[in-house]
Design an enzyme around this catalytic site. Structure first.
Site, short mmCIF file in Angstrom:
data_model
loop_
_atom_site.label_atom_id
_atom_site.label_comp_id
_atom_site.label_asym_id
_atom_site.label_seq_id
_atom_site.Cartn_x
_atom_site.Cartn_y
_atom_site.Cartn_z
N PRO A 1 19.98 44.16 38.59
CG PRO A 1 19.14 46.28 40.28
CD PRO A 1 20.09 45.32 39.69
CD GLU A 2 19.78 42.78 31.99
OE1 GLU A 2 19.23 43.31 30.54
OE2 GLU A 2 20.31 41.91 31.65
NE ARG B 1 27.09 38.53 32.02
CZ ARG B 1 26.47 39.93 31.85
NH1 ARG B 1 27.11 41.19 31.58
NH2 ARG B 1 25.37 39.95 32.13
CE LYS C 1 23.42 47.02 33.09
NZ LYS C 1 24.25 46.14 33.15
#
Ligand SMILES: [Zn+2]
Length: 280
Positions: free
Chosen positions: A2-3, A269, A54
């Site tokens: 989750p961001e 990434r 987060k």
């Protein structure tokens, strides 16, 4: 994982459901998932929720704070709603084999912390310890001090590619991969541009688009990328993925010019960009 917008959605949901409730019991099924003395929690009322990046903070009436990090597979389940990582057994009977912690409230309702891979945690801090624990984090995007000048100053500290620095929590708290890709696209900046080459004018664009994208994502209930790592409280997917500009669109036409979106890896990434609109 989750961001920021997804954790913001979790925060707003818990605020609605749990504010002013008193924790009557904490059951620790997996010791690794909780750091602190549960006796300091039992009997305390929840008075506030906040979030940096987060990390979610739950403030208790005795001035202690529960810091929550869902990491890869953590989920909070309350009242039939699942927040965070979706799993097939999320809606099966609780506690499940992934349940690590169970909070019981004064109205007998229960909040379950489930975590398949056990990387997530909840830690109990006092105010000074929390400040210390978060001292290495950059400003959150929704912090009023998060300004174009702040972005410019942070970026000027490094020569590394801007995409890597935007994702570095020491510089900025909570800008996830999806949002870094799309903010750079909208700003017309190549992801490999050295951070300290960014002008104040470009920092203004990054600021404008980051905030725009993040707000839009919170309103849409967060994003569900192809890894399916996030679902909304009602168990459906977030809707924000329908707004992705470059993310997961390799080979598809650029929304501005029609050129095929390209893909490369930066700092490990996945990075998506338009070679026409984002020149180095
Ligand atoms: Zn383009």
């Amino acid at each position: 994982m989750p961001e920021l917008p997804e954790v913001e959605v979790v925060k707003l949901f818990l605020e609605q459901k749990l504010l002013h409730k008193t924790i009557t019991k904490l059951e620790i099924l997996t010791p690794k998932s909780f750091v602190g003395n549960p006796e300091f929690i039992e009997g305390q009322k929840i008075i506030k929720f906040s979030r940096i990046g987060k990390q979610l903070s739950i403030y208790l009436s005795n001035k202690l704070i529960l810091l929550v990090h869902l990491k890869m597979t953590g989920q909070l389940i309350y009242d039939g709603y699942v927040l965070g990582h979706p799993t097939k057994d999320a809606f099966s009977s609780l506690p499940s084999k992934s349940t690590r912690l169970i909070f019981t409230f004064d109205d007998k309702s229960k909040l379950y912390f489930n975590d398949q891979r056990k990387f997530g945690w909840i830690k109990l801090f006092n105010q000074a310890e929390l400040v210390e624990a978060q001292s290495n984090l950059g400003l959150d995007i929704f912090n009023p001090d998060f300004s174009p000048k702040y972005i410019f100053d942070q970026l000027s500290k490094s020569r590394r590619p801007i995409k890597i620095i935007l994702l570095d929590q020491h510089y900025f708290a909570g800008i996830g991969n999806i949002y870094a890709n799309d903010a750079l696209f909208l700003s017309g900046i190549h992801p490999k541009t050295p951070s300290n080459k960014i002008t104040l004018k470009q920092a203004k664009l990054i600021h404008k688009y980051l905030i725009e994208i993040m707000r839009q994502s919170v309103l849409a209930g967060g994003s569900t990328a192809r890894d399916n790592k996030y679902i909304r409280p009602d168990g459906t997917s977030g809707q924000n993925q329908f707004f992705f500009r470059t993310y997961e669109r390799k080979g598809e036409p650029c929304l501005k010019c029609g050129t095929k979106i390209e893909y490369l890896k930066l700092g490990g990434r996945g990075t998506f960009f338009c070679p026409q609109c984002q020149k180095l």
